[in-house]
Enzyme design. Structure first.
Site, short mmCIF file in Angstrom:
data_model
loop_
_atom_site.label_atom_id
_atom_site.label_comp_id
_atom_site.label_asym_id
_atom_site.label_seq_id
_atom_site.Cartn_x
_atom_site.Cartn_y
_atom_site.Cartn_z
N GLU A 1 10.62 -7.97 -2.91
CA GLU A 1 11.18 -6.70 -2.59
C GLU A 1 10.76 -7.07 -1.07
O GLU A 1 9.40 -6.70 -1.13
CB GLU A 1 10.61 -5.58 -3.61
CG GLU A 1 10.98 -5.44 -4.92
CD GLU A 1 12.59 -5.48 -4.72
OE1 GLU A 1 13.79 -5.20 -3.87
OE2 GLU A 1 13.27 -5.44 -6.10
N LEU A 2 11.77 -6.58 -0.45
CA LEU A 2 10.99 -6.73 0.84
C LEU A 2 11.62 -5.60 2.07
O LEU A 2 12.07 -4.60 1.64
CB LEU A 2 11.64 -8.15 1.63
CG LEU A 2 11.45 -9.04 0.78
CD1 LEU A 2 11.98 -10.67 1.24
CD2 LEU A 2 9.57 -9.27 1.12
N GLU B 1 14.75 -4.92 -9.50
CA GLU B 1 13.35 -4.36 -10.21
C GLU B 1 13.72 -3.13 -10.92
O GLU B 1 14.40 -2.75 -10.42
CB GLU B 1 12.07 -4.11 -9.66
CG GLU B 1 11.31 -5.33 -8.79
CD GLU B 1 10.21 -5.46 -8.52
OE1 GLU B 1 9.11 -5.70 -8.33
OE2 GLU B 1 9.91 -4.32 -7.73
N GLY C 1 6.67 -6.59 0.34
CA GLY C 1 6.02 -6.25 1.17
C GLY C 1 6.72 -6.47 2.59
O GLY C 1 8.35 -6.63 2.13
N CYS D 1 11.00 1.23 2.12
CA CYS D 1 10.93 0.94 3.04
C CYS D 1 12.90 0.71 3.14
O CYS D 1 14.35 0.08 3.57
CB CYS D 1 11.85 -1.18 1.65
SG CYS D 1 10.52 -0.93 0.06
N TRP E 1 0.87 -1.22 -0.49
CA TRP E 1 0.23 -0.04 0.20
C TRP E 1 0.69 0.94 0.24
O TRP E 1 0.36 2.71 0.08
CB TRP E 1 -1.14 -0.09 1.33
CG TRP E 1 -0.36 -0.01 2.51
CD1 TRP E 1 0.19 -1.75 3.23
CD2 TRP E 1 0.55 0.57 3.57
NE1 TRP E 1 0.42 -1.15 4.19
CE2 TRP E 1 0.75 0.05 4.26
CE3 TRP E 1 1.53 2.01 3.11
CZ2 TRP E 1 2.20 0.01 5.90
CZ3 TRP E 1 1.32 2.12 4.00
CH2 TRP E 1 2.34 1.45 4.96
N ASN E 2 2.54 0.95 0.50
CA ASN E 2 2.73 2.25 0.11
C ASN E 2 2.79 3.09 -0.94
O ASN E 2 3.12 4.17 -0.83
CB ASN E 2 4.15 2.02 1.58
CG ASN E 2 5.27 1.00 0.62
OD1 ASN E 2 4.91 0.51 0.21
ND2 ASN E 2 6.60 1.03 1.18
N GLU F 1 12.73 -2.33 11.88
CA GLU F 1 12.47 -1.30 10.78
C GLU F 1 11.10 -0.89 11.78
O GLU F 1 9.54 -1.01 12.37
CB GLU F 1 11.25 -1.87 9.39
CG GLU F 1 11.47 -1.00 8.20
CD GLU F 1 11.00 -2.04 7.21
OE1 GLU F 1 11.06 -1.44 6.09
OE2 GLU F 1 10.07 -3.04 6.74
N LYS G 1 -2.99 -9.20 -7.00
CA LYS G 1 -3.37 -8.63 -6.06
C LYS G 1 -2.83 -7.72 -5.26
O LYS G 1 -1.88 -7.80 -4.67
CB LYS G 1 -3.20 -10.20 -4.91
CG LYS G 1 -4.44 -10.08 -3.93
CD LYS G 1 -4.38 -10.87 -2.46
CE LYS G 1 -2.97 -9.31 -1.76
NZ LYS G 1 -3.27 -8.74 -1.08
P1 ADP Z 1 2.69 -4.59 5.47
O1 ADP Z 1 3.55 -4.91 6.88
O2 ADP Z 1 3.94 -3.41 4.44
O3 ADP Z 1 1.46 -4.34 5.33
P2 ADP Z 1 2.76 -6.70 4.22
O4 ADP Z 1 3.98 -7.95 3.24
O5 ADP Z 1 1.64 -7.53 4.95
O6 ADP Z 1 3.37 -5.79 3.90
O7 ADP Z 1 1.47 -6.38 2.77
C1 ADP Z 1 2.25 -6.50 1.59
C2 ADP Z 1 1.61 -7.47 0.41
O8 ADP Z 1 1.12 -8.22 1.05
C3 ADP Z 1 0.21 -7.04 0.48
O9 ADP Z 1 -0.74 -7.11 -0.68
C4 ADP Z 1 -0.78 -7.87 1.65
O10 ADP Z 1 -2.42 -7.75 1.45
C5 ADP Z 1 -0.27 -8.90 0.93
N1 ADP Z 1 -0.07 -9.96 2.35
C6 ADP Z 1 0.19 -9.87 3.16
N2 ADP Z 1 0.03 -11.40 4.01
C7 ADP Z 1 0.02 -12.15 2.92
C8 ADP Z 1 0.27 -13.65 2.68
N3 ADP Z 1 -0.02 -14.61 4.31
N4 ADP Z 1 -0.42 -14.54 1.83
C9 ADP Z 1 -0.19 -13.57 0.97
N5 ADP Z 1 0.09 -11.99 0.52
C10 ADP Z 1 -0.40 -11.46 1.87
#
Ligand code: ADP
Length: 473
Positions: free
Chosen positions: A242-243, A454, A220, A276, A142-143, A377, A166
């Site tokens: 990309e974490l 990327e 994420g 990030c 979402w960021n 973080e 998604k």
């Molecule tokens: P943040 O902590 O920045 O919200 P997330 O990793 O939770 O980061 O979210 C990044 C993306 O990963 C979003 O699209 C979120 O919906 C998705 N996401 C979070 N948990 C899961 C999961 N268990 N399986 C698949 N996608 C996920």
């Protein structure tokens, strides 16, 4: 949702909220497993035609999408500000950055070259071909709710892959707007599909287990990235990750402390620290600590928090209540262990800010390894300053993290700049530069910050297989 060129509107849905006001700004469908399955099937059906379309045809669609995105820059930015919270000017910049990926990969589509390789046998020829990996599943955060989509879809579509994406549940409306552009640009049905869901888990699970998905690309958190990489491992799906990051920002005493402090104040508070590559550990050499802190404090105290649509706003809300709680926990922990609070340090509730998720721009100094903020973080508007004495120590401290995404170095000494650049275990390093990112440059992390890159030439390789032909003549 957008599946096989059609907009789906009927079915259970979930609401989307403005993080500055708490108001509902719309709703999107909540995908059922069969709808996700249908989107994957659509991508699979579209693959033969798209992967064999000429590079020029694929490129033309991406060029049109780039043009449409720039024509809609203002309305996309306004949507982003209301859905994600960043100030309108920052949202305008992000839309431009997002469009850059469409343009860059429209160009790269035509440069997917193979090669011929000399053989040791006189009757043999080697021919190397690059082909699309197949159906791609993409999960975005979402960021940066528009640019993270084009950074994946641009190269995937240019390479001849088809995709199901998604977006994050907090920012699905920006994703809808991106898919409207792809539709209007003439992307054939099924080539890119959008599924929105308020619970990401079942969608992630299907992406990782469906045999048609050949590649998973994720941006994420590190925890979720590791989980998805594990889930994708039984079928050895290709993954790009990309974490998270925990960027060091190192200011040596030969740098101008005022200039460096201005740099920190600009990059640290971008997107309210929700990036990030945001500097999380600001290492300042002791000799220039005082003038550095004085400048930084002055600038941080002046940052005005508010609704991103107001022209005076320089810092928007955090994305949700959990983010506010996490930032406050880190700040209170640091203060309780002896850090000095220069400014900020609390949630903002006055002048209507109580309706949103606002935290004051905060400056802490005297941060040390016992504090949570030193290791974890932050993803919030907190500048944590740590003094250091010599170069070797600071490189060791900077590398003492499981993350390895971005780092920043401020110095006027060329040898030191190059030495430190080579010794830091980070994938992206700004040297006297606070914005080392571009569609043309490879973005990605080492260690637990990710896998793959990327953008740039490398960005399209992530969506290509290498095929070797050995010919006897
Ligand atoms: P943040 O902590 O920045 O919200 P997330 O990793 O939770 O980061 O979210 C990044 C993306 O990963 C979003 O699209 C979120 O919906 C998705 N996401 C979070 N948990 C899961 C999961 N268990 N399986 C698949 N996608 C996920």
């Amino acid at each position: 949702m957008y599946v096989e060129g059609q907009w789906l509107t009927e079915g259970p849905s979930f609401e989307v909220f403005n993080p500055a006001t708490g108001e509902s700004i719309g709703s999107v469908l909540d995908a059922s497993p069969s709808q996700v399955q249908a989107a994957i099937d659509a991508a699979q059906r579209a693959l033969p035609a798209w992967s064999t379309a000429t590079a020029y045809e694929r490129s033309a669609v991406l060029y049109r999408a780039h043009q449409l995105m720039m024509e809609r820059q203002r309305s996309l930015a306004e949507l982003m500000t209301s859905e994600q919270g960043k100030p309108l000017k920052a949202a305008m910049n992000e839309v431009k950055y997002a469009a850059d990926f469409l343009l860059w990969f429209a160009e790269e589509a035509k440069r997917i070259y193979g090669e011929t390789i000399p053989s040791a046998r006189s009757d043999q020829r080697f021919l190397v071909l690059k082909q699309p990996v197949g159906v791609v599943a993409a999960i975005t955060p979402w960021n940066y709710p528009i640019s993270m989509l084009t950074r994946k879809l641009g190269p995937a579509l240019a390479a001849g892959c088809t995709a199901v994406l998604k977006p994050a549940e907090a920012t699905p409306l920006c994703a809808v707007a991106v898919f409207e552009i792809l539709h209007d640009a003439g992307l054939p049905p099924g080539v890119a599909n959008l599924v929105t869901a308020c619970d990401p888990k079942p969608v992630g699970e299907l992406f990782c287990t469906h045999p048609a998905i050949r590649k998973l690309t994720f941006t994420g958190s590190t925890a979720v990235g590791k989980h998805l990489a594990q889930a994708a491992a039984p079928q050895l799906k290709r993954v790009s990750m990309e974490l998270g990051g925990h960027a060091p920002f190192i200011v040596f005493d030969d740098a101008d402390p005022v200039h460096a402090a201005k740099g920190v104040s600009l990059v640290k508070f971008l997107n309210t620290g929700q990036a990030c590559i945001s500097p999380n550990r600001i290492f300042v050499q002791r000799g220039i600590l005082a003038p550095f802190l004085e400048t930084l404090e002055g600038r941080v105290a002046k940052l005005q928090a508010g609704d991103g649509m107001a022209p005076a706003t320089s810092i928007g809300p955090l994305i949700n209540e959990a983010a506010v709680a996490k930032v406050d926990r880190q700040v209170q922990d640091a203060i309780s262990k002896g850090a000095t609070l220069h400014t900020g340090g609390q949630r903002l509730v006055e002048n209507g800010l109580d309706r949103g998720c606002f935290y004051a721009a905060t400056l802490l100094s005297g941060v040390n390894p016992d504090m949570v903020i030193y290791r974890e973080e932050t993803f919030g508007p907190v500048a944590a300053v740590i003094p250091f004495d010599d170069e070797r120590d600071v490189v060791a401290m900077a590398n003492d993290t499981d993350y390895g995404l971005a780092a920043y170095i401020y110095t006027q000494n060329l040898s030191r700049a190059l030495r430190t650049f080579e010794q830091l275990d980070f994938g992206i390093i700004g040297i006297n530069d606070i914005n080392p990112t571009s569609a043309a440059a490879p973005f990605g992390g080492m260690k637990e910050s990710g896998l793959g890159r990327e953008g740039a030439r490398e960005g399209i390789e992530e969506y290509l297989e290498t095929k070797l032909g050995g010919l006897s003549i």
